[in-house]
Design a protein around this motif. Structure first.
Motif, PDB file in Angstrom:
ATOM      1  N   LYS A 213       4.317   5.767   2.397  1.00 44.21           N
ATOM      2  CA  LYS A 213       4.529   7.205   2.612  1.00 44.21           C
ATOM      3  C   LYS A 213       4.391   7.567   4.092  1.00 44.21           C
ATOM      4  CE  LYS A 213       2.898  11.735   1.040  1.00 44.21           C
ATOM      5  NZ  LYS A 213       1.950  12.445   0.134  1.00 44.21           N
ATOM      6  N   LYS A 214       3.352   7.034   4.749  1.00 44.82           N
ATOM      7  CA  LYS A 214       3.144   7.317   6.172  1.00 44.82           C
ATOM      8  C   LYS A 214       4.324   6.824   7.009  1.00 44.82           C
ATOM      9  CE  LYS A 214      -1.923   6.997   6.096  1.00 44.82           C
ATOM     10  NZ  LYS A 214      -3.093   6.207   6.573  1.00 44.82           N
TER      11      LYS A 214
ATOM     12  N   ASP B  99       0.863  -1.179   0.000  1.00 46.47           N
ATOM     13  CA  ASP B  99       0.000   0.000   0.000  1.00 46.47           C
ATOM     14  C   ASP B  99       0.904   1.235   0.000  1.00 46.47           C
ATOM     15  OD1 ASP B  99      -1.491   2.279   1.089  1.00 46.47           O
ATOM     16  OD2 ASP B  99      -3.106   0.834   1.437  1.00 46.47           O
ATOM     17  N   GLU B 100       0.898   1.964  -1.099  1.00 45.65           N
ATOM     18  CA  GLU B 100       1.803   3.106  -1.253  1.00 45.65           C
ATOM     19  C   GLU B 100       1.533   4.197  -0.220  1.00 45.65           C
ATOM     20  OE1 GLU B 100       4.402   3.105  -3.000  1.00 45.65           O
ATOM     21  OE2 GLU B 100       4.018   1.260  -4.116  1.00 45.65           O
ATOM     22  N   GLU B 101       0.280   4.335   0.185  1.00 50.04           N
ATOM     23  CA  GLU B 101      -0.028   5.340   1.202  1.00 50.04           C
ATOM     24  C   GLU B 101       0.622   4.988   2.529  1.00 50.04           C
ATOM     25  OE1 GLU B 101      -1.555   8.393   1.216  1.00 50.04           O
ATOM     26  OE2 GLU B 101      -1.246   8.105  -0.940  1.00 50.04           O
ATOM     27  N   TRP B 102       0.644   3.683   2.824  1.00 49.63           N
ATOM     28  CA  TRP B 102       1.286   3.273   4.067  1.00 49.63           C
ATOM     29  C   TRP B 102       2.806   3.424   3.972  1.00 49.63           C
ATOM     30  CZ3 TRP B 102       0.500   3.234   8.850  1.00 49.63           C
ATOM     31  CH2 TRP B 102      -0.775   3.023   9.377  1.00 49.63           C
TER      32      TRP B 102
END
Length: 320
Positions: free
Chosen positions: A130-131, A125-128
């Motif tokens: 980044k986070k 998950d790219e958002e994770w």
């Protein structure tokens, strides 16, 4: 790569799953030995799936570690491409993208093949990513790492361990996300943590395509099949030892562990009795009730004494 204790846990989980599958829609428990060949086939299928899942999770968590480290370059490009980038935007530190421990992992052809063959990229998950990266760069450990101009092996490994241990394992939201995406993550978590910790201790020559050796796979299959095939005999020996206990009320995992332990005592001549009992005590402590370790220890110890007195234990020294 996977240890015998890991295998015992996977066999335990598979037998537990079979017990659950044995319940019909009305909730009545069927006899596990009704169709032994089919049961063995289903058991092996469940076992293979559980081992495969652990293998996937091991590689996936390391893939996440690598993605977080590599995101520094993505962040640098994104910030530099702003319409009016600040000087800070133009000077994003990308030292971690060249981390030597990271590139040792990415240079492992078996890791790359594992990721490709099992299509593990689809679980990222790219958002994770980044986070996790944003949390990383806000940490003191990262500031200290980037402040050091030179590279040394200990520091390179330490910052990657920090990503794994602090940013991923201690992040409750990320752990919840993994649990939601991977059913049974809590069952696999302890094993995956141990495997990754072992990888950080010794990453040389790790083969991600050989998660389990042929010898250990055979041991896993044999242990599962033995418990199923010898179910009736095992229970005949166990029941008299359950003083003040109703066999039907003993925790299911405890009963499964007793049958597994007794199977090893009787039918696995190369495994020392002390190893068997100690292993099942530890598994009971970790996976069952607070009293389970003592309970499993007491029952297996009594069984061992009786079987030794009856000269029914046959152990041989393993050949190297």
């Amino acid at each position: 790569m996977i240890s015998r204790r890991n295998i015992r846990v996977k066999v335990m989980q598979s037998l537990y799953a079979l017990e659950a599958y044995a319940e019909n829609p009305s909730g009545v428990q069927k006899e596990l030995t009704t169709d032994l060949p089919a049961l063995e086939k289903n058991g092996i299928k469940v076992l293979v799936e559980k081992i495969q899942r652990s293998s996937d999770l091991f590689a996936l968590m390391l893939l996440y570690v690598s993605k977080v480290a590599q995101f520094s370059e993505t962040s640098a490009r994104q910030r530099a491409s702003k319409y009016l980038p600040t000087q800070e935007d133009l000077e994003v530190n990308t030292k971690i993208a060249g981390n030597t421990f990271l590139w040792e992992l990415l240079g492992n052809t078996t890791f790359l093949e594992k990721v490709k063959e099992d299509k593990l990229e689809r679980f990222i998950d790219e958002e994770w990513v980044k986070k996790l990266y944003q949390s990383l760069i806000a940490s003191e450990a990262y500031r200290e790492y980037t402040a050091e101009q030179s590279r040394n092996t200990a520091a390179e490994k330490a910052i990657m361990q920090h990503i794994w241990r602090t940013e991923m394992l201690e992040n409750e939201d990320f752990q919840e996300y993994v649990g939601d995406e991977w059913s049974g993550w809590e069952d696999d978590k302890e094993m995956v943590v141990m495997l990754i910790d072992n990888y950080f201790r010794s990453s040389k020559n790790v083969n991600f395509l050989q998660f389990i050796s042929a010898e250990k796979r055979e041991y896993a299959y044999s242990l599962l099949k033995t418990v199923l095939q010898k179910e009736e005999h095992l229970m005949e020996l166990i029941r008299p030892k359950l003083k003040n206990w109703d066999a039907e009320r003993v925790a299911l995992i405890d009963m499964i562990l007793l049958k597994m332990g007794l199977s090893e005592l009787l039918y696995f001549p190369t495994i020392p009795t002390k190893v068997t009992i100690n292993e099942y005590i530890e598994i009971a402590k970790n996976y069952s009730t607070p009293q389970s370790g003592q309970f499993v220890n007491g029952v297996l110890d009594n069984l061992l004494k009786e079987l030794l007195n009856e000269n029914k234990i046959r152990k041989i020294e393993r050949t190297k």
